[in-house]
Design a protein around this motif. Structure first.
Motif, short mmCIF file in Angstrom:
data_model
loop_
_atom_site.label_atom_id
_atom_site.label_comp_id
_atom_site.label_asym_id
_atom_site.label_seq_id
_atom_site.Cartn_x
_atom_site.Cartn_y
_atom_site.Cartn_z
N ARG A 9 -14.20 -31.19 1.42
CA ARG A 9 -13.40 -32.17 2.15
C ARG A 9 -11.99 -32.20 1.56
O ARG A 9 -11.81 -32.30 0.35
N PRO A 11 -7.70 -33.60 2.21
CA PRO A 11 -6.78 -34.43 3.00
C PRO A 11 -6.18 -33.62 4.14
O PRO A 11 -5.82 -32.45 3.97
N GLU A 43 1.18 -39.59 10.73
CA GLU A 43 -0.01 -38.98 11.31
C GLU A 43 0.12 -37.47 11.35
O GLU A 43 1.21 -36.93 11.57
N HIS A 61 -5.19 -37.65 12.77
CA HIS A 61 -5.61 -38.65 11.79
C HIS A 61 -4.41 -39.06 10.95
O HIS A 61 -3.45 -38.29 10.79
N GLU A 63 -2.26 -39.58 7.58
CA GLU A 63 -2.14 -38.78 6.36
C GLU A 63 -3.09 -39.30 5.30
O GLU A 63 -3.23 -40.51 5.11
N THR A 65 -6.36 -38.72 5.36
CA THR A 65 -7.73 -38.71 5.88
C THR A 65 -8.46 -37.43 5.47
O THR A 65 -7.94 -36.33 5.69
N VAL A 67 -10.85 -34.31 5.75
CA VAL A 67 -11.36 -33.49 6.84
C VAL A 67 -12.26 -32.42 6.25
O VAL A 67 -11.99 -31.87 5.17
#
Length: 239
Positions: A9, A11, A43, A61, A63, A65, A67
């Motif tokens: 994961r 950012p 975003e 999304h 900044e 978040t 992914v």
């Protein structure tokens, strides 16, 4: 393998075009990244292209978040599956059109090539499926390949071909040892000349000649009795 099995994961703002993300729908290639300030929050919008069936879509999304970044195994799995589905779709369409449009089928051969597969194991799978024998993979014919003509109906046949990269050439230890011995013999033959040049450099008068002297005086078959006329090197002293 999708979101549940990936632990990578990141950012969203750290992702770049050409990388891949995964979700419950599959794996998607990042085509474009766009950052925009919307009020107080910035975003990030990713333009994504699915590996396989589906149309490009946008992921947006704030900044920071996290992914799911796809693993190399996921990318390879979904890329392979996408190619399978694309080929199957075209074959289904061809079969459907042949029947529905009553396309004429005289004596012919339908050619299908799986191209260059990644490994010998993949090639063996194709050979087992079509009932063919892998040929090649020898010094005279280095590329392993399988080609099969399968009868369909009457004189109609399906010609299928696949191949893989040749195996790396392995140099026998005896060949390497022979080459090493040859190089060592050449080095040993140069040693006397090197010693002579070193001695000449040590005895040369730097004022007369800073380089190694090339005068024939140094190549006499017998010991000289007079100094070298070019560099003033002295004959060996007699004990």
């Amino acid at each position: 393998m999708t979101q549940q099995e990936s632990t990578n994961r990141r950012p969203i703002e750290t992702l770049t075009a050409g990388e891949h993300v995964s979700d419950s729908q599959g794996v998607h290639e990042i085509v474009h990244v766009l950052g925009m300030q919307d009020g107080g929050a910035r975003e990030i919008t990713l333009t994504l292209r699915p590996l396989g069936a589906g149309k490009p879509w946008l992921m947006r999304h704030p900044e920071g978040t996290p992914v799911w970044a796809a693993t190399p195994e996921e990318v390879r799995e979904y890329a392979d599956q996408g190619r399978r589905l694309a080929v199957a779709e075209q074959l289904y369409k061809l079969a459907d059109d042949i029947v529905k449009q009553r396309l004429p089928l005289p004596n012919y051969t339908l050619f299908f090539s799986a191209g260059v597969v990644e490994s010998r194991g993949d090639l063996d799978r194709w050979a087992a499926y079509v009932g063919g024998e892998v040929r090649g993979g020898t010094p005279g014919d280095p590329i392993p390949a399988v080609t099969v003509d399968r009868p369909v109906a009457g004189r109609l046949s399906l010609n299928m071909h696949a191949q893989c990269q040749p195996e790396p050439i392995v140099v026998e230890p005896s060949v390497g040892a022979e080459l090493a011995a040859k190089v060592q013999a050449e080095v040993d033959a140069l040693r006397p000349k090197v010693r002579k040049l070193v001695k000449q450099a040590e005895n040369a008068d730097p004022v007369v000649n800073e380089a190694l002297c090339a005068d024939p005086w140094h190549e006499q078959p017998t010991e000289p009795t007079e100094p070298c006329p070019a560099c003033n090197d002295q004959p060996p002293s007699k004990a």
